[in-house]
Motif scaffolding. Structure first.
Motif, PDB file in Angstrom:
ATOM      1  N   VAL A 117       0.817  -1.030  -0.061  1.00  0.00           N
ATOM      2  CA  VAL A 117      -0.019   0.068   0.058  1.00  0.00           C
ATOM      3  C   VAL A 117       0.852   1.239   0.061  1.00  0.00           C
ATOM      4  O   VAL A 117       1.660   1.285   0.848  1.00  0.00           O
ATOM      5  CB  VAL A 117      -0.878   0.070   1.280  1.00  0.00           C
ATOM      6  CG1 VAL A 117      -1.681   1.166   1.328  1.00  0.00           C
ATOM      7  CG2 VAL A 117      -1.962  -1.024   1.082  1.00  0.00           C
ATOM      8  N   LEU A 118       0.564   2.130  -0.960  1.00  0.00           N
ATOM      9  CA  LEU A 118       1.393   3.474  -0.911  1.00  0.00           C
ATOM     10  C   LEU A 118       0.579   4.508  -0.345  1.00  0.00           C
ATOM     11  O   LEU A 118      -0.491   4.538  -0.806  1.00  0.00           O
ATOM     12  CB  LEU A 118       1.756   3.775  -2.268  1.00  0.00           C
ATOM     13  CG  LEU A 118       2.510   5.084  -2.635  1.00  0.00           C
ATOM     14  CD1 LEU A 118       3.824   5.057  -1.909  1.00  0.00           C
ATOM     15  CD2 LEU A 118       2.671   5.354  -4.031  1.00  0.00           C
ATOM     16  N   VAL A 119       1.208   5.308   0.581  1.00  0.00           N
ATOM     17  CA  VAL A 119       0.384   6.533   1.181  1.00  0.00           C
ATOM     18  C   VAL A 119       1.170   7.649   0.799  1.00  0.00           C
ATOM     19  O   VAL A 119       2.626   7.629   1.089  1.00  0.00           O
ATOM     20  CB  VAL A 119       0.324   6.195   2.699  1.00  0.00           C
ATOM     21  CG1 VAL A 119      -0.148   7.436   3.332  1.00  0.00           C
ATOM     22  CG2 VAL A 119      -0.564   4.962   3.144  1.00  0.00           C
ATOM     23  N   VAL A 120       0.329   8.561   0.328  1.00  0.00           N
ATOM     24  CA  VAL A 120       1.232   9.857   0.093  1.00  0.00           C
ATOM     25  C   VAL A 120       0.373  10.810   0.788  1.00  0.00           C
ATOM     26  O   VAL A 120      -0.692  11.255   0.724  1.00  0.00           O
ATOM     27  CB  VAL A 120       1.022   9.988  -1.629  1.00  0.00           C
ATOM     28  CG1 VAL A 120       1.688  11.429  -1.868  1.00  0.00           C
ATOM     29  CG2 VAL A 120       1.743   8.859  -2.389  1.00  0.00           C
ATOM     30  N   ASP A 121       1.564  11.949   1.540  1.00  0.00           N
ATOM     31  CA  ASP A 121       0.935  13.036   1.767  1.00  0.00           C
ATOM     32  C   ASP A 121       1.731  14.084   1.248  1.00  0.00           C
ATOM     33  O   ASP A 121       2.832  13.799   1.145  1.00  0.00           O
ATOM     34  CB  ASP A 121       0.765  13.034   3.484  1.00  0.00           C
ATOM     35  CG  ASP A 121       2.107  13.360   4.076  1.00  0.00           C
ATOM     36  OD1 ASP A 121       2.235  14.253   4.672  1.00  0.00           O
ATOM     37  OD2 ASP A 121       2.852  12.475   3.987  1.00  0.00           O
ATOM     38  N   GLY A 122       1.096  15.427   1.103  1.00  0.00           N
ATOM     39  CA  GLY A 122       1.644  16.475   0.446  1.00  0.00           C
ATOM     40  C   GLY A 122       1.561  16.555  -1.149  1.00  0.00           C
ATOM     41  O   GLY A 122       1.238  15.209  -1.532  1.00  0.00           O
ATOM     42  N   SER A 123       1.663  17.686  -1.346  1.00  0.00           N
ATOM     43  CA  SER A 123       1.465  17.977  -2.992  1.00  0.00           C
ATOM     44  C   SER A 123       2.776  17.540  -3.793  1.00  0.00           C
ATOM     45  O   SER A 123       3.992  17.423  -3.085  1.00  0.00           O
ATOM     46  CB  SER A 123       1.073  19.113  -3.514  1.00  0.00           C
ATOM     47  OG  SER A 123       1.831  20.146  -3.120  1.00  0.00           O
ATOM     48  N   ILE A 124       2.777  17.454  -5.109  1.00  0.00           N
ATOM     49  CA  ILE A 124       3.882  16.926  -5.682  1.00  0.00           C
ATOM     50  C   ILE A 124       4.205  18.141  -6.966  1.00  0.00           C
ATOM     51  O   ILE A 124       3.533  18.430  -7.578  1.00  0.00           O
ATOM     52  CB  ILE A 124       3.805  15.555  -6.746  1.00  0.00           C
ATOM     53  CG1 ILE A 124       3.164  14.532  -5.950  1.00  0.00           C
ATOM     54  CG2 ILE A 124       4.923  15.327  -7.579  1.00  0.00           C
ATOM     55  CD1 ILE A 124       1.699  14.370  -5.731  1.00  0.00           C
TER      56      ILE A 124
END
Length: 336
Positions: A117-124
């Motif tokens: 599972v890939l969790v992303v926080d923050g914009s790119i």
């Protein structure tokens, strides 16, 4: 903890009773708007769930989402849901640093290819080749693209990852218009810049901890996502407006409004709509789930909703001349 250990075995070892576990499942099933019998099925499936590998990438963000999630309370089942995960890479929480940290990410990707599972926080950031934010010399965009190759699911935690958030704000005082080219995970998928994978957005600045733990619990139990709205958010948590669930709603219906934060109306707990509350167009579960072990949310402390779980909330909260936050002029159709 062994990856072969079931969730029930893990909870037992941590001293959590079966009664507490079943209570959590019943509450979660209710929050997710599942039928009554689904609570038993959720408990049965979750009890035998194995420990999944999670890779957590943090990009243009303030670490507020991590701060929120680590304050679910302890020893609640909600917090232990997060403990149960094999968090193999997280900039803030991992012990490793430097080259060892990046090797841990690549090792986790190789060992769990196709299932993590890939969790992303923050914009790119995407402007200028993405050089506005790099990690170990690698741009956020390139790291996201690389890590998504073997992921089974992407969870965009927080409004920055879900919509671009404050880094993507087009400030009303031009020409400062999102100079980093900050983008959300979903926008990059839609543009074909990164692979398209199952995506769930858990928006909020920051999101309520129990919303992310409930979403993960559902995924652990069923191997799929709960019903999502048209913005890929769990409908059970984002299906109603803050306004419709607000404890001050009766004052709104009675035409009782605070006109200043320190006037008599404010002291009596009157509706904060005329002071700029964005609750009528904000979808979130914070009035019912709340923060700090279901203790409070902004209206309990006398402040209106900022609309932080919606796209472009920062821009919508500013007056046209950039002078500050606006009030009810954003809602002429329901102006009292």
């Amino acid at each position: 903890m062994s990856c072969d250990e079931t969730f029930t075995e893990f909870l037992t070892r941590r001293g959590v009773s079966r009664r507490s576990f079943l209570a959590f499942c019943a509450t979660t099933a209710s929050a997710l708007a599942l039928p009554t019998e689904a609570a038993r099925q959720l408990a049965a499936n979750l009890a035998t769930a194995r420990r999944p590998s999670v890779i957590w990438l943090s990009f243009q963000e303030c670490t507020g989402c991590t701060e929120s999630l680590t304050r679910s309370g302890t020893p609640t089942v909600e917090a232990l849901i997060l403990d149960h995960l094999s968090l193999d890479y997280h900039h803030t929480l991992q012990a490793a640093s430097g080259a060892a940290a990046e090797q841990a990410r690549r090792d986790a990707m190789a060992a769990n290819y196709g299932s993590y599972v890939l969790v992303v926080d923050g914009s790119i950031p995407t402007a200028d080749g993405g050089v506005w934010s790099t990690i170990a010399g690698v741009t956020n965009l390139e790291m996201l693209r690389e890590t998504m190759e073997g992921a089974a699911l992407v969870i965009a935690v927080g409004t920055c990852a879900a919509y671009g958030g404050i880094p993507a704000a087009a400030a009303v005082t031009a020409p400062r218009l999102n100079q980093s080219g900050a983008s959300s995970v979903g926008d990059l998928m839609d543009a074909g810049t990164i692979p398209s994978l199952p995506l769930v957005n858990v928006s909020g600045c920051p999101p309520v901890p129990d919303v992310i733990s409930g979403t993960i619990a559902y995924f652990l139990a069923y191997g799929s996502l709960p019903e999502l709205d048209d913005q890929n958010r769990p409908r059970a948590y984002y299906g109603k407006t803050v306004h419709d669930q607000c404890p001050r709603l009766s004052h709104y219906q009675n035409g009782e409004f605070a006109l200043a934060f320190d006037d008599e109306g404010a002291q009596k707990g009157y509706c904060l709509y005329l002071l700029g509350c964005k609750g009528p167009e904000t979808y979130n579960a914070c009035p019912t789930v709340r923060w700090n072990l279901n203790t409070s949310f902004p209206m309990h402390s006398g402040h209106g909703c900022l609309g932080c779980s919606e796209a472009a909330f920062w821009d919508r909260a500013l007056a046209a001349d950039g002078s500050g936050f606006t009030g009810s002029c954003f809602y002429p159709d329901i102006r009292p």
